[in-house]
Design a protein around this motif. Structure first.
Motif, mmCIF file in Angstrom:
data_model
loop_
_atom_site.group_PDB
_atom_site.id
_atom_site.type_symbol
_atom_site.label_atom_id
_atom_site.label_comp_id
_atom_site.label_asym_id
_atom_site.label_seq_id
_atom_site.Cartn_x
_atom_site.Cartn_y
_atom_site.Cartn_z
ATOM 1 N N ASP A 71 63.898 21.799 37.299
ATOM 2 C CA ASP A 71 64.407 20.434 37.180
ATOM 3 C C ASP A 71 63.273 19.488 37.535
ATOM 4 O O ASP A 71 62.656 19.618 38.603
ATOM 5 C CB ASP A 71 65.586 20.252 38.147
ATOM 6 C CG ASP A 71 66.235 18.886 38.059
ATOM 7 O OD1 ASP A 71 65.781 18.044 37.265
ATOM 8 O OD2 ASP A 71 67.208 18.658 38.804
ATOM 9 N N VAL A 72 62.991 18.526 36.666
ATOM 10 C CA VAL A 72 61.892 17.591 36.932
ATOM 11 C C VAL A 72 62.153 16.749 38.173
ATOM 12 O O VAL A 72 61.228 16.175 38.755
ATOM 13 C CB VAL A 72 61.639 16.672 35.714
ATOM 14 C CG1 VAL A 72 61.161 17.480 34.524
ATOM 15 C CG2 VAL A 72 62.895 15.865 35.357
ATOM 16 N N HIS A 73 63.427 16.673 38.598
ATOM 17 C CA HIS A 73 63.759 15.880 39.783
ATOM 18 C C HIS A 73 63.564 16.667 41.080
ATOM 19 O O HIS A 73 63.626 16.085 42.164
ATOM 20 C CB HIS A 73 65.199 15.391 39.696
ATOM 21 C CG HIS A 73 65.468 14.529 38.495
ATOM 22 N ND1 HIS A 73 64.913 13.278 38.343
ATOM 23 C CD2 HIS A 73 66.211 14.744 37.378
ATOM 24 C CE1 HIS A 73 65.317 12.749 37.197
ATOM 25 N NE2 HIS A 73 66.086 13.622 36.589
ATOM 26 N N TYR A 74 63.356 17.974 40.972
ATOM 27 C CA TYR A 74 63.171 18.778 42.185
ATOM 28 C C TYR A 74 61.769 18.546 42.740
ATOM 29 O O TYR A 74 60.773 18.675 42.027
ATOM 30 C CB TYR A 74 63.375 20.260 41.867
ATOM 31 C CG TYR A 74 63.191 21.139 43.085
ATOM 32 C CD1 TYR A 74 64.163 21.190 44.070
ATOM 33 C CD2 TYR A 74 62.027 21.877 43.254
ATOM 34 C CE1 TYR A 74 63.991 21.975 45.207
ATOM 35 C CE2 TYR A 74 61.841 22.667 44.383
ATOM 36 C CZ TYR A 74 62.829 22.709 45.351
ATOM 37 O OH TYR A 74 62.648 23.477 46.473
ATOM 38 N N GLU A 77 62.317 19.931 48.101
ATOM 39 C CA GLU A 77 63.221 19.762 49.234
ATOM 40 C C GLU A 77 63.954 21.062 49.562
ATOM 41 O O GLU A 77 64.057 21.952 48.725
ATOM 42 C CB GLU A 77 64.252 18.655 48.941
ATOM 43 C CG GLU A 77 65.192 18.934 47.776
ATOM 44 C CD GLU A 77 64.686 18.438 46.444
ATOM 45 O OE1 GLU A 77 65.504 18.267 45.528
ATOM 46 O OE2 GLU A 77 63.463 18.224 46.305
ATOM 47 N N ARG A 78 64.457 21.161 50.810
ATOM 48 C CA ARG A 78 65.221 22.335 51.196
ATOM 49 C C ARG A 78 66.568 22.319 50.498
ATOM 50 O O ARG A 78 67.332 21.357 50.611
ATOM 51 C CB ARG A 78 65.421 22.393 52.714
ATOM 52 C CG ARG A 78 66.046 23.706 53.155
ATOM 53 C CD ARG A 78 66.072 23.844 54.657
ATOM 54 N NE ARG A 78 67.238 23.188 55.224
ATOM 55 C CZ ARG A 78 67.811 23.545 56.374
ATOM 56 N NH1 ARG A 78 67.289 24.527 57.104
ATOM 57 N NH2 ARG A 78 68.853 22.897 56.829
ATOM 58 N N SER A 79 66.850 23.374 49.759
ATOM 59 C CA SER A 79 68.137 23.515 49.076
ATOM 60 C C SER A 79 68.495 24.992 49.070
ATOM 61 O O SER A 79 67.687 25.837 49.452
ATOM 62 C CB SER A 79 68.078 22.938 47.658
ATOM 63 O OG SER A 79 67.095 23.616 46.892
ATOM 64 N N THR A 99 68.933 21.223 43.244
ATOM 65 C CA THR A 99 68.141 20.013 43.411
ATOM 66 C C THR A 99 68.881 19.099 44.383
ATOM 67 O O THR A 99 70.098 18.949 44.298
ATOM 68 C CB THR A 99 67.958 19.294 42.066
ATOM 69 O OG1 THR A 99 67.178 20.110 41.198
ATOM 70 C CG2 THR A 99 67.268 17.962 42.238
ATOM 71 N N GLY A 100 68.154 18.463 45.283
ATOM 72 C CA GLY A 100 68.770 17.564 46.262
ATOM 73 C C GLY A 100 68.751 18.171 47.649
ATOM 74 O O GLY A 100 69.154 19.321 47.834
ATOM 75 N N GLY A 139 72.147 22.959 34.534
ATOM 76 C CA GLY A 139 72.385 22.418 35.868
ATOM 77 C C GLY A 139 73.746 21.753 36.015
ATOM 78 O O GLY A 139 74.270 21.153 35.077
ATOM 79 N N HIS A 140 74.324 21.878 37.210
ATOM 80 C CA HIS A 140 75.547 21.193 37.601
ATOM 81 C C HIS A 140 76.783 21.648 36.820
ATOM 82 O O HIS A 140 77.799 20.955 36.797
ATOM 83 C CB HIS A 140 75.407 19.669 37.448
ATOM 84 C CG HIS A 140 74.305 19.074 38.271
ATOM 85 N ND1 HIS A 140 74.483 18.672 39.582
ATOM 86 C CD2 HIS A 140 73.000 18.831 37.979
ATOM 87 C CE1 HIS A 140 73.347 18.184 40.045
ATOM 88 N NE2 HIS A 140 72.424 18.273 39.094
#
Length: 262
Positions: A71-74, A77-79, A99-100, A139-140
Motif C-alpha cells: 500500500d503506497v500509504h504504508y 508504522e506498527r501494525s 496500514t495505519g 485491502g479493507h
C-alpha cells in the motif's frame, strides 16, 4: 507438549511459541510473533512483524504471513496480523499486515485458505470462510462467516461479502455481495440465493422461504432498493436473517451487486 523446531529453521529469541508448536525446515519466525498451542508450521514458511496466530492452525509450505502492506500509504508504522484458532493455510498463501498505526488484518477461526490465495492489508475475515486457490482480497475487504470465494476470483478494495454468500471462480467482485446469495461473472452479478449452502447449514425451510421472498422483492419487484427494504420489513415476518440482510444492504458503501440480466 514440547516445542519442536527443525535445526534449519530460524526462530527469533523474541518470538513466543506455546506448547506443541512445530516449526518445519528452513522456516523463519521473526520478532514479535506469537504462535498458539499445537500450531504446526511447514517448511519454508516466513512469519514476520507483529503477528499473532492462534491454536491448532496448520500453515503449509511457502506461506508468508505478517509482511508489510502492499500500500503506497504504508510508511512503516506498527501494525498487526491476528489469526484465530483451527485455521488451515495452504501452500504459498500471503497475508499482509495492516496500514495505519495499531491497525490489523484479522482472520477468525476454522477458515480454509487454499494455495496461493492472498489476504491484503486491513482485511477482516470471519469464521469458516473458504478462499479457493488464487482467490485474492484487496485491502479493507470484509468477508463474513461461512462465505466461499472461488478460485482465481479478485475482490476489489472495501468490498464486503455477506454470510453464506458464494462467489464463483474467476469472478471480478467490485460491489458488495449480499448475504445468502450466489454471485458470478466479470463483473460479478447475482444468480439467486445460495439454496444448497443454506440447506447444508440446516437453515429451516421457513427461513429459506422468507429469504426467497426477500430476494424477489429486492431484485424482481421493480422497486428501488430503499422501497424494497421498506416492503420487506413491512410485509415479511421478522427474523434474525432478514434483519441482518436489510442492515447489510443499508450500510453498504460501495453499493450491492444486482441480479444478472437474463
Amino acid at each position: 507438549m514440547a516445542v519442536v523446531i527443525h535445526p534449519t529453521a530460524i526462530v527469533s529469541p523474541h518470538a513466543e511459541l506455546e506448547d506443541g508448536v512445530e516449526v518445519g525446515p528452513y522456516s523463519i519466525i521473526g520478532d514479535n510473533v506469537q504462535i498458539g498451542e499445537g500450531t504446526k508450521i511447514g517448511p519454508h514458511v516466513s512469519i514476520e512483524g507483529w503477528t499473532k496466530i492462534g491454536k491448532r492452525c496448520r500453515i503449509l509450505q511457502g506461506a508468508v504471513i505478517g509482511t508489510p502492506a502492499q500500500d503506497v500509504h504504508y510508511k512503516g508504522e506498527r501494525s498487526f496480523v491476528e489469526i484465530g484458532d483451527d485455521n488451515l493455510i495452504r501452500e504459498y498463501v500471503t497475508i499482509h499486515r495492516a496500514t495505519g498505526e495499531e491497525s490489523k488484518t484479522y482472520i477468525g477461526n476454522n477458515n480454509f485458505l487454499m494455495a496461493y490465495s492472498h489476504v491484503a492489508h486491513n482485511c477482516w475475515i470471519g469464521n469458516r470462510v473458504v478462499i479457493a486457490n488464487m482467490g485474492t482480497l484487496a485491502g479493507h475487504v470484509r468477508v463474513e462467516d461461512r462465505a466461499i470465494i472461488g478460485g482465481l476470483s479478485a475482490v476489489h478494495q472495501y468490498v464486503r461479502i455477506g454470510k453464506y454468500a458464494m462467489i464463483g471462480g474467476c469472478s471480478k467482485v467490485v460491489k458488495d455481495i449480499i448475504p445468502f446469495s450466489i454471485a458470478d461473472g466479470h463483473p460479478a452479478s447475482l444468480w439467486g440465493l445460495n439454496i444448497v449452502g443454506l440447506r447444508r447449514a440446516n437453515f429451516p425451510l421457513s427461513t429459506r422461504n422468507i429469504l426467497k421472498r426477500a430476494y424477489k422483492i429486492l431484485f424482481r419487484s421493480g422497486l428501488n432498493i430503499a422501497q424494497a427494504l421498506e416492503k420487506i420489513e413491512n410485509e415479511l415476518e421478522g427474523s434474525e436473517e432478514i434483519e441482518y440482510l436489510c442492515n447489510f444492504i443499508r450500510t453498504s458503501k460501495r453499493g450491492i451487486s444486482k441480479e444478472r440480466l437474463k
